[in-house]
Motif scaffolding. Structure first.
Motif, PDB file in Angstrom:
ATOM      1  N   ASN A   1       0.707  -1.201  -0.202  1.00  0.00           N
ATOM      2  CA  ASN A   1       0.046   0.177  -0.028  1.00  0.00           C
ATOM      3  C   ASN A   1       0.795   1.287   0.028  1.00  0.00           C
ATOM      4  O   ASN A   1       0.520   2.288  -0.764  1.00  0.00           O
TER       5      ASN A   1
ATOM      6  N   GLU B   1      -1.432  -6.403  -5.761  1.00  0.00           N
ATOM      7  CA  GLU B   1      -2.167  -5.261  -6.322  1.00  0.00           C
ATOM      8  C   GLU B   1      -3.159  -5.454  -7.263  1.00  0.00           C
ATOM      9  O   GLU B   1      -4.288  -5.382  -7.327  1.00  0.00           O
ATOM     10  N   THR B   2      -2.494  -6.358  -8.314  1.00  0.00           N
ATOM     11  CA  THR B   2      -3.359  -6.778  -9.590  1.00  0.00           C
ATOM     12  C   THR B   2      -4.553  -7.546  -8.872  1.00  0.00           C
ATOM     13  O   THR B   2      -5.690  -7.355  -9.229  1.00  0.00           O
TER      14      THR B   2
ATOM     15  N   ASN C   1      -7.082  -5.851  -6.720  1.00  0.00           N
ATOM     16  CA  ASN C   1      -7.863  -4.833  -7.222  1.00  0.00           C
ATOM     17  C   ASN C   1      -8.822  -5.743  -8.323  1.00  0.00           C
ATOM     18  O   ASN C   1      -9.755  -4.944  -8.754  1.00  0.00           O
TER      19      ASN C   1
ATOM     20  N   PRO D   1      -6.795  -3.894 -14.086  1.00  0.00           N
ATOM     21  CA  PRO D   1      -6.310  -3.491 -12.923  1.00  0.00           C
ATOM     22  C   PRO D   1      -4.838  -2.543 -12.954  1.00  0.00           C
ATOM     23  O   PRO D   1      -4.607  -1.642 -12.267  1.00  0.00           O
TER      24      PRO D   1
ATOM     25  N   ILE E   1      -2.728   2.358 -10.910  1.00  0.00           N
ATOM     26  CA  ILE E   1      -3.738   1.284 -10.418  1.00  0.00           C
ATOM     27  C   ILE E   1      -5.041   1.538 -10.287  1.00  0.00           C
ATOM     28  O   ILE E   1      -5.417   2.545  -9.734  1.00  0.00           O
TER      29      ILE E   1
ATOM     30  N   GLY F   1      -7.651   0.765  -8.459  1.00  0.00           N
ATOM     31  CA  GLY F   1      -7.787   0.394  -7.419  1.00  0.00           C
ATOM     32  C   GLY F   1      -9.034   0.672  -6.405  1.00  0.00           C
ATOM     33  O   GLY F   1      -9.493   1.993  -6.591  1.00  0.00           O
TER      34      GLY F   1
ATOM     35  N   LYS G   1     -10.291   0.570  -2.522  1.00  0.00           N
ATOM     36  CA  LYS G   1      -9.781   0.730  -0.914  1.00  0.00           C
ATOM     37  C   LYS G   1     -10.830   0.082  -0.054  1.00  0.00           C
ATOM     38  O   LYS G   1     -10.269  -0.635   0.704  1.00  0.00           O
TER      39      LYS G   1
END
Length: 401
Positions: free
Chosen positions: A169, A244-245, A248, A287, A390, A392, A394
């Protein structure tokens, strides 16, 4: 139409600027985008058509990931030298050498062996969520799954997932007020990942195990091995890209299913559709929004002359909704087949190394959710990441019954 494809506040409020991208595809698919002198961004070529993104992706000889790196922001040359140790920022033949070494940890046999473990983890996450007073899909389901899998790959203790989540993050969310107060926190997080990687490697040299760390620190058949710095950079890339990928894609996919309840019902009625749903989720969410390349010589893209050293930025969010490639691209269709999306890159040297693992995680997760939580519902607004890199989410509050 006013065009600004990198306004982070727009992504924060709305997601990707699909109206602008659609207009560019129809009118100026290779577009000279204004720079931002205040932030040190030069003007750049925005590449929005599927075919052109594929062309740039597959021609590393014409479009370099190394010359000025692969991320959008400008980086001083002294920092580039370190970043070029990461595969993301390399061109063949150096990239080819590194990738051949890292491939040893991502064989189809190793990925296939993870399926039951991933299914067990998904069921465990559902069981744990059922015991919570309130459930956030990102925090309680989408984020822990890839973190558990990363710990599994590295042979790291599962209790390390929280600090891996925090580091990721802080590195990716440096522009988001919830994650990093200043860019130094992202740098500090990277240093902590390097130290963590060194400790893992040292432990495996003493006590080898059946995990990716042991495979990567041992010489291959030709005696080649990763240097300490190369291994550290690989772990950094795994911590970010492997987390991350998938996180998300899962979160954005769940939001898409909430916004298209008839598609969720299709999945509940036929969980086997999770196989095609995984690809449609990656297409729909994209993503990773963009990557940067630098022209190595004068060339042409889509009839537009590009000069050596020009900044070239490919937009996967646009390519994955290209009307010339996808029927009804603005429709979310979990049964879409074929689905030639480029959510894992447009091919070539940098095609996502972990694409099979990511699709496996998404397929199994949505199979389990459809079977065990057919009445899953959104319980509050989704909050997006402030990032043009990204796509994304949260927070995504949900109710399970």
């Amino acid at each position: 139409m006013d065009i600004d494809l990198v306004d982070q506040d727009f992504y924060w409020r709305n997601g990707a600027p699909y109206d602008q991208l659609g207009w560019l595809r129809a009118n100026t698919p290779v577009y000279l985008h204004d720079g931002d002198a205040e932030r040190g961004w030069p003007g750049f070529w925005a590449i929005t058509k599927h075919a052109d993104v594929v062309h740039v992706s597959r021609r590393s000889d014409l479009f370099s990931s190394s010359r000025k790196l692969a991320l959008f922001n400008e980086v001083p040359e002294e920092q580039r030298e370190l970043q070029r140790l990461m595969m993301l920022n390399q061109d063949p033949p150096e990239h080819t050498r590194r990738r051949s070494l890292v491939n040893r940890g991502f064989t189809p046999r190793m990925m296939g062996a993870l399926e039951q473990r991933i299914r067990d983890l998904c069921n465990q996450l559902v069981d744990e969520a059922k015991g919570l007073p309130s459930v956030d899909f990102v925090r309680d389901i989408a984020a822990p799954l890839p973190l558990y899998v990363i710990c599994e790959l590295l042979g790291a203790p599962v209790e390390d997932r929280d600090k891996i989540f925090k580091w990721s993050n802080e590195m990716i969310g440096a522009e988001d007020p919830d994650y990093a107060a200043d860019p130094a926190e992202g740098t500090n997080a990277a240093m902590e990942v390097y130290a963590y990687a060194n400790a893992l490697a040292a432990e495996r040299r003493q006590r080898p195990r059946e995990d990716i760390v042991t495979k990567l620190i041992m010489p291959d058949a030709a005696g080649e091995t990763l240097t300490e710095e190369e291994f550290d950079m690989f772990v950094l890339l795994l911590v970010v890209a492997g987390n991350e990928t998938t996180r998300n894609a899962a979160s954005g996919g769940m939001l898409a299913l909430f916004e298209n309840p008839e598609q969720w019902q299709r999945l509940v009625d036929e969980p086997a559709l999770a196989r095609t749903a995984a690809d449609e989720i990656v297409r729909w969410v994209s993503p990773v929004n963009l990557f940067r390349r630098t022209a190595t010589t004068d060339t042409v893209i889509g009839g537009q002359e590009i000069k050596e050293d020009d900044k070239v930025v490919v937009f996967y969010s646009s390519a994955n909704r290209d009307e010339d490639v996808f029927a009804n691209p603005e429709s979310f269709d979990i049964g879409r087949d074929p689905n030639p999306h480029i959510g894992f890159g447009g091919g070539g040297a940098h095609f996502c190394l972990g694409n099979h693992l990511a699709k496996l995680e998404l397929r199994v997760l949505f199979e389990v959710l459809a079977e065990r939580l057919p009445n899953l519902a959104q319980a509050g607004p989704a909050r997006r990441l402030r990032s043009n890199f990204i796509n994304g989410i949260k927070d995504l509050p949900v109710t399970l019954t």
